[in-house]
Design an enzyme around this catalytic site. Structure first.
Site, PDB file in Angstrom:
ATOM      1  CB  SER A 162      -0.978   0.110   1.165  1.00 37.60           C
ATOM      2  OG  SER A 162      -1.343   1.291   1.664  1.00 37.60           O
ATOM      3  CE1 TYR A 191      -6.309   4.367  -1.889  1.00 41.81           C
ATOM      4  CE2 TYR A 191      -4.514   4.374  -0.335  1.00 41.81           C
ATOM      5  CZ  TYR A 191      -5.650   4.015  -0.814  1.00 41.81           C
ATOM      6  OH  TYR A 191      -6.496   3.176  -0.106  1.00 41.81           O
ATOM      7  CB  THR A 204      -6.678   2.478  -5.184  1.00 35.26           C
ATOM      8  OG1 THR A 204      -5.966   1.494  -4.891  1.00 35.26           O
ATOM      9  CG2 THR A 204      -8.097   2.814  -4.342  1.00 35.26           C
ATOM     10  CE  LYS A 231      -7.950  -2.894  -3.707  1.00 33.11           C
ATOM     11  NZ  LYS A 231      -8.627  -1.732  -3.177  1.00 33.11           N
TER      12      LYS A 231
END
Length: 350
Positions: A105, A126, A152, A228
């Site tokens: 992440s 992100y 994402t 995603k």
């Protein structure tokens, strides 16, 4: 030893602080979508093939070119040091033992380079207000040996997660977003009636992420691009037109738009719309769930929360071994010798 992945949640809940437990377990709004993920998976039926002579199924496959002992990757999850001193490093080691990919992440509490040294990894990105930091993260992911970039796209802002709001949840000082150099500190400042983590993401994330930005990312990296957070087949198709090699059908585990469909309910239409690998995320809790997803056309799945609960008990490797055993048995019961044969099962809805 746990008998199912669900056991880890009840066991971990006894040892974790209430705020951390709610941060992991909670969804957005009234948690309608969170509950729907589970009920929709439970409603999927599969007609087993009999007299198939399957005594030793082979659950191995490749996901985005990465060998996987089972069609599972560990979902990107933030701040894993909340539940274990080594956090992401410990879970990556468990992934390596299980022979599956681990997705790092952006908000991991350990640096991506240290995590990538432990397992086959992809990096989840992100979209940040700081474009230079986005560029740095993409470059670092490639240099660290990550073999795919997963963007994402369903978090322009963080969904309103009422458990965190009511708990005024904040990160302990020792848990940081280790990949964000000079990271902001809002996540560590508790305010009554607010989630400090949501305050931090509102300050750090750029909500105006668009198709043009995805095109820029595609041009910025040679890594396979995975998108995603897609539930609409029109978005899936456009992502592949933009150059995505993979789609993750996901409602963010019920943590973003409350009222969104269950990921498993959106899967078939997305698979129909695109000619690329499609993974399913949100709600996977067993080997039978993996079988369900593959029977509906997924190439593989991402699994998240159950492994955080297991990690809190230092039992992530055990949990993945349990999942692998469940899938192998489910394949035997369904009469499927290989992962490819699962897609031929006749499915329905209870």
């Amino acid at each position: 030893m746990a008998s199912s992945l669900d056991d880890y949640e009840s066991l971990a809940s006894k040892v974790l602080p209430a705020g951390v437990r709610d941060f992991i377990a909670g969804g957005s709004g009234s948690e309608t979508t969170l509950r729907r993920n589970r009920s929709a998976l439970d409603a999927v039926t599969m007609a087993p093939r009999v007299l198939a002579g399957v005594s030793s199924p082979d659950p191995s496959t490749k996901l985005l070119g990465t060998p996987a002992a089972i069609p599972v990757a560990i979902a990107p999850m933030a701040y894993q040091q909340l539940v274990h001193p080594e956090g992401e490093i410990a879970l990556a080691r468990a992934a390596a033992m299980a022979g599956i990919p681990y997705v790092i992440s952006t908000l991991s509490s350990q640096p991506m380079e240290q995590i990538a040294a432990e397992a086959s990894t992809w990096f989840q990105l992100y979209w940040l207000r700081d474009r230079a930091m986005v560029e740095s993260l993409i470059d670092r992911a490639g240099q660290a040996g990550c073999t795919a970039l997963m963007v994402t796209v369903d978090v322009p802002v963080m969904g309103r997660r009422l458990r965190d709001v009511r708990n005024a949840f904040q990160l302990p000082s020792e848990v940081v977003a280790a990949n964000l150099v000079g990271a902001r500190t809002e996540a560590h400042v508790g305010v009554a009636g607010a989630s400090a983590v949501a305050t931090h993401t509102a300050a750090a994330f750029e909500p105006s992420l668009s198709w043009l930005d995805l095109e820029w990312i595609r041009q910025r990296t040679e890594l396979p691009l995975v998108v995603k957070g897609i539930l609409d087949p029109r978005d899936a198709y456009r992502a592949t037109e933009t150059g995505a090699e993979g789609i993750v059908v996901s409602n963010h585990g019920g943590r973003q738009l409350d009222g969104a469909p269950a990921s498993i309910d959106a899967l078939a239409a997305v698979v129909e719309a695109v000619d690329c690998e499609v993974l399913l995320d949100s709600g996977i809790r067993s080997g039978t769930d993996v079988l369900r997803a593959l029977a509906l056309g997924a190439s593989g799945v991402l699994i998240g929360r159950p492994l955080l609960w297991a990690l809190a008990l230092d039992a992530a490797a055990e949990a993945l071994e349990l999942l692998s055993g469940e899938l192998t048995q489910a394949m035997m019961l369904a009469g499927c010798a290989t992962v490819a044969e699962i897609a031929d099962l006749t499915t329905g809805r209870a």
